[in-house]
Design a protein around this motif. Structure first.
Motif: not given
Lengths: 254, 250
Positions: B32-47
């Motif tokens: 289980x890898x959790x990607x943290x980051x502030x809003x709008x940093x492209x986390x969802x885009x990565x997914x």
């Protein structure tokens, strides 16, 4: 430069519309066929448009009859009311007006539905489950519109001619038999085929524009609203412009 | 253990706007890898890139040995059957009942006869603690219930990888905690790998084997939670502690 950019965007948009049109048309002939979705769409697109299509054509037939009789009083045109009303309705007015009115209704409905699905990630969810949004959502709508718009046009022909009959009998003192005889003797199969033939093309334009604008909507409720307006404008323009070329075409062929 | 996913040099730009500037990571089976980051940093885009919902500007994404980048929708279908995504708002089909939503993946891939559906769907709803909700419409469900139904739908085809897009955003702390438990339980019972994108530190602490911290289009940190807390990085420390940005304070 700005003009070039606008042209570039328009060309890109036209390309995207053509691609969606081709994929949806191919989808009509590739199994599996979702008959249940198709029938649901027929109800939504066709049956629920009966009222607007009926009112539009009845009143157009009535107005045509009145205008013809009153605008050319000295020429005895009133005795050709049946010919004028039926020819103009069947060849031109019923297909175009039904497409404009019903198209505005169903095209904007398609954009609103698919646009909302797009901005709430339901389209992505479909794709993520290895389903094809075009096959799943666009093809049933296209099939239903291709059946229902010509059917509504035919019905519109009939109702418009009946509208003319009302005016002929109650305003112009003609007998129903005289009017009917005039209609039957002047109306040819080519007239009906050319009118209904046009409505197949209109059905295709309405669905492709409506679905394309929905599937590409962005930016929440505001974006869906803009896409919906865009559908009504673009579909109407396509109907009116293509009508000219289709009229030319059907006179050449017929 | 061989990596299920290997992502290398992932770059995504929208016109002149740059979102991802070179992401590299591996996801192992069952991890289980959790990607943290502030809003709008492209986390969802990565997914979204991982199942081809977006195509990168450049870079490579290997799923086992299959390159995902540049594939057509049709070519991506086998990957999408094995990888399920839970969307931020649930993305339930709102014209369908809960039953039909859950039946969708089964029907789409003709997994089982119609007669078996009821049993399978009841079992899925049990897993997410929502038994008996088959006839409800998505509009009648609360935010937390929608996410749980969406999780059930994601689990339907027994995926090998689960992608979670902000699974606790917009939920109260107790519901968030129950979602975290569900993620853990699911992972344990199915052995699926999970990639969770979130800014919920409590969730990350509970479920993560490793965390990644996304900032300005790159993974600024990749390691275990303990390593992250010990890392000499002021921004990461501020993020984990929930402190205000230095710029804002001044």
């Amino acid at each position: 430069m700005r003009l070039l950019a606008a042209l570039d965007r328009a060309a890109e948009e036209a390309g995207a519309l053509a691609r969606l049109g081709a994929r949806a048309a191919a989808g009509l002939f590739t199994p599996p066929f979702d008959f249940r979705a198709g029938i649901e769409q027929m109800d939504q697109i066709g049956v629920r448009s009966l009222g607007v299509a009926g009112i539009t054509t009845v009143f157009t037939g009535m107005v045509m009859a009145l205008q013809t009789a009153y605008s050319l009083p000295g020429l005895g045109v009133k005795y050709y009311i049946g010919t004028v009303v039926s020819k103009s309705l069947v060849r031109e007015l019923a297909p175009v007006l039904v497409a404009l009115i019903v198209g505005g209704r169903i095209g904007s409905g398609m954009t609103a539905e698919l646009g909302t699905m797009k901005v709430t990630e339901q389209i992505d969810a479909l794709r993520s489950m290895a389903a094809d949004p075009v096959k799943k959502l666009v093809v049933p709508k296209l099939a239903a519109t291709l059946v229902m718009l010509p059917a509504l046009t035919l019905l519109g022909d009939l109702l418009g001619i009946l509208g003319g009959l009302l005016i002929a009998v109650f305003q112009l003192d003609l007998t129903a038999a005289f009017y009917a005889n005039d209609v039957i003797s002047s109306l040819t199969l080519e007239d009906v085929v050319s009118g209904v033939g046009k409505s197949f093309f209109f059905a295709f334009f309405i669905t492709v524009v409506g679905c394309h604008n929905g599937l590409t909507a962005e930016g929440g409720a505001d974006g869906v609203g803009r896409a919906t307006t865009n559908t009504v404008v673009l579909a109407s323009i396509l109907i009116l412009v293509s009508d000219f070329f289709l009229t030319k075409l059907f006179y050449l062929v017929g | 253990m061989s990596a299920l996913y290997s992502v290398r040099g992932l770059v995504k730009r929208y016109g002149v706007k740059s979102v991802l500037e070179g992401i590299d990571f591996d996801l192992a089976r069952g991890e289980c890898l959790v990607v943290l980051g502030r809003s709008g940093t492209g986390k969802s885009v990565t997914l979204r890139h991982l199942i081809g919902l977006e195509q990168p500007t450049s870079g490579s994404i290997l799923f086992e040995s299959l390159e995902i980048v540049g594939r057509s929708e049709r070519e991506l279908q086998p990957v999408r059957r094995r990888v399920a995504m839970l969307f931020q708002g649930g993305a339930l089909f709102d014209s369908m009942t809960v039953f039909d939503n859950l039946a969708f993946p089964f029907r789409e891939h003709r997994v089982c006869p119609e007669a078996e559906l009821a049993g399978r769907i009841a079992a899925l709803l049990d897993k997410v603690h929502l038994p008996g909700t088959e006839r409800r419409m998505p509009a009648d469900l609360s935010g937390g219930m929608k996410k749980r139904v969406a999780l059930a739908r994601a689990l339907a085809l027994e995926p090998e990888v689960l992608l979670f897009d902000e699974p606790t955003t917009g939920l109260d702390p107790m519901t968030s905690a129950s979602i975290a438990s569900l993620i853990l339980a699911t992972q344990r019972s199915t052995g699926a790998a999970a990639l969770v994108v979130t800014h919920d530190i409590a969730l990350a602490r509970r479920v993560a084997d490793r965390i990644a911290f996304l900032d300005q289009g790159r993974f600024r940190f990749l390691g275990t939670f303990e390593e992250a807390e010990a890392a000499p990085d002021p921004l990461l420390a501020d993020f984990l502690a929930g402190r205000e940005e230095a710029d804002d304070v001044a």
